[in-house]
Design an enzyme around this catalytic site. Sequence first.
Site, PDB file in Angstrom:
ATOM      1  N   ARG A 222       0.872  -1.179   0.000  1.00 49.83           N
ATOM      2  CA  ARG A 222       0.000   0.000   0.000  1.00 49.83           C
ATOM      3  C   ARG A 222       0.905   1.223   0.000  1.00 49.83           C
ATOM      4  NH1 ARG A 222      -4.092  -0.634   4.955  1.00 49.83           N
ATOM      5  NH2 ARG A 222      -4.896   1.337   4.132  1.00 49.83           N
ATOM      6  N   HIS A 223       0.352   2.368  -0.329  1.00 46.93           N
ATOM      7  CA  HIS A 223       1.082   3.635  -0.234  1.00 46.93           C
ATOM      8  C   HIS A 223       1.431   3.908   1.231  1.00 46.93           C
ATOM      9  CE1 HIS A 223      -2.643   5.051   1.484  1.00 46.93           C
ATOM     10  NE2 HIS A 223      -3.254   4.391   0.493  1.00 46.93           N
ATOM     11  N   ASN A 229      -5.769   8.504   5.957  1.00 48.77           N
ATOM     12  CA  ASN A 229      -5.582   7.361   6.866  1.00 48.77           C
ATOM     13  C   ASN A 229      -5.582   7.869   8.300  1.00 48.77           C
ATOM     14  OD1 ASN A 229      -3.240   5.904   4.549  1.00 48.77           O
ATOM     15  ND2 ASN A 229      -5.334   5.227   4.924  1.00 48.77           N
ATOM     16  N   ARG A 274      -1.198   9.656  -3.394  1.00 49.59           N
ATOM     17  CA  ARG A 274      -0.513   8.934  -2.324  1.00 49.59           C
ATOM     18  C   ARG A 274       0.363   7.795  -2.831  1.00 49.59           C
ATOM     19  NH1 ARG A 274      -6.032   8.297  -2.314  1.00 49.59           N
ATOM     20  NH2 ARG A 274      -7.043   6.322  -1.751  1.00 49.59           N
ATOM     21  N   GLU A 294      -7.771   3.091  -6.018  1.00 47.78           N
ATOM     22  CA  GLU A 294      -8.501   2.427  -4.931  1.00 47.78           C
ATOM     23  C   GLU A 294      -9.962   2.189  -5.315  1.00 47.78           C
ATOM     24  OE1 GLU A 294      -8.770   0.359  -2.894  1.00 47.78           O
ATOM     25  OE2 GLU A 294      -8.259   1.066  -0.878  1.00 47.78           O
ATOM     26  N   HIS A 360      -3.291   0.409  -3.305  1.00 49.57           N
ATOM     27  CA  HIS A 360      -4.183   0.719  -2.179  1.00 49.57           C
ATOM     28  C   HIS A 360      -4.669  -0.576  -1.540  1.00 49.57           C
ATOM     29  CE1 HIS A 360      -4.492   4.845  -3.838  1.00 49.57           C
ATOM     30  NE2 HIS A 360      -4.296   4.190  -4.971  1.00 49.57           N
TER      31      HIS A 360
HETATM   32  O1  F6P Z   1      -9.008   3.241   4.431  1.00 50.83           O
HETATM   33  C1  F6P Z   1      -8.127   3.158   3.379  1.00 50.83           C
HETATM   34  C2  F6P Z   1      -8.766   2.542   2.158  1.00 50.83           C
HETATM   35  O2  F6P Z   1      -7.788   2.394   1.175  1.00 50.83           O
HETATM   36  C3  F6P Z   1      -9.971   3.334   1.588  1.00 50.83           C
HETATM   37  O3  F6P Z   1      -9.620   4.347   0.689  1.00 50.83           O
HETATM   38  C4  F6P Z   1     -10.806   2.231   0.961  1.00 50.83           C
HETATM   39  O4  F6P Z   1     -12.139   2.622   0.725  1.00 50.83           O
HETATM   40  C5  F6P Z   1     -10.648   1.148   1.977  1.00 50.83           C
HETATM   41  O5  F6P Z   1      -9.321   1.246   2.457  1.00 50.83           O
HETATM   42  C6  F6P Z   1     -10.870  -0.239   1.440  1.00 50.83           C
HETATM   43  O6  F6P Z   1     -10.986  -1.152   2.517  1.00 50.83           O
HETATM   44  P1  F6P Z   1     -12.425  -1.737   2.919  1.00 50.83           P
HETATM   45  O7  F6P Z   1     -12.942  -2.351   1.676  1.00 50.83           O
HETATM   46  O8  F6P Z   1     -12.102  -2.750   3.982  1.00 50.83           O
HETATM   47  O9  F6P Z   1     -13.303  -0.640   3.387  1.00 50.83           O
END
Ligand code: F6P
Length: 411
Positions: A222-223, A229, A274, A294, A360
């Site tokens: 990941r970044h 975050n 990022r 993402e 991501h």
């Molecule tokens: O929180 C960081 C992130 O990369 C968000 O931008 C993204 O929506 C999420 O994680 C994805 O994880 P999950 O599907 O568990 O919500």
Amino acid sequence: MLPVDFDTPRLAVVMVGLPARGKTYIARKISRYLSWLGYQTRVFNVGNYRRARLGATQKHDFFDPENLDGSHKRRELAMDALRDMLKWLDAGGQVGIYDATNTTSERREQVLSACRRAGVQVVFIESICDPAMVEANIREVKLGSPDYVDFSPERAAEDFRARIAHYEQSYEPLADAELSYVKLIDVGRQVVVNRVEGYLPARLVYFLMNIHTDRRPIWLTRHGESEYNGEGRIGGDPNLTPRGRGYARTLAAYVTERVPDPRELVLWCSTLRRTRQTAEHVGRPPREWRALDEIDAGEYDGMTYDEIRTRHPEEFRARAEDKLRYRYPRGESYADVIQRLEPVIVEMERQKQPVLVIAHQGIIRGLYGYLVGRPQEECPHIQIPLHTLIEMAPTAYGYEERRIELGPAVS
Ligand code: F6P
């Protein structure tokens, strides 16, 4: 006879080739790829039937066509595995991969007619390799096989070569113009395609054209920590925090130590700040992929999970119940993400140099899920922490994984 139905795939992928031609490697790769794409896929390996029924003690003379008892047993095992595969396809399986030598026309004819009777489409995949590849395969894979646990490497190699010689006596390469087949020469150096019809088989050909056996690490990360975050917000296009920038530097140092010449590194990131900022110190411009952006949280982009839970409790619950298929309003689901990652996967397979992917959480889940062969349902739940590099080192049939916490720690 049932008609072959091209709409709901029920496909038998039938491997063909002398021993040590990478058939099992190819079979497992196809299986990982199709399972990840959501097809019910299973490999039926006749060697495993032999080891389970007769023990792993058969020496080369068992495979001698003059050995009538051996030939009879081998035929029986092959037919049992075939029956099991057809039974499994009948019970809802979609792609059965029949991993055996199938080196004679007679055997292939038997397999083909049994599949046809069951209304299953057949594609043969023959693997042909040059002698150096065969020798490397014997050394790297076969000597470690359960068939040779009590053998010295020299005796094991000798026995295996004698086994190959037995098969060579009766080997008939695929040549029947009526059959649907793919001939893979030197794992992809040359690909011959004959009468391959249908969406899924055509996709398989594309995949097979891109795989190879050169070993190189794949690094996934990941970044570095972003401003979002820190605040618990999803999506957006935030910058890195100072800690995130620290990770970018440590990551670059780690990778540069292993690949000193950045031209020898394949570096990919998304189009978002990022990941681009995380790639900054690696010493070469990254290739930016839109497909690596993402998961799109649509109308909820920029919100925290708490905000979603209080303002849209039903949506929040729906996502918790089916994270794979849940699609954010005007956004994406994980199933959508997996689909858009397919070209990235094929391109990743094609690369012969070390690959570093900076993306991501949702995206790394998809890519990692493919590499380790996790079914789609599990992908959205895989743990992918920040500031941790996932190193995937190729092994005989898959990858050995190491997670390297490069820091700095994130709260
Ligand atoms: O929180 C960081 C992130 O990369 C968000 O931008 C993204 O929506 C999420 O994680 C994805 O994880 P999950 O599907 O568990 O919500």
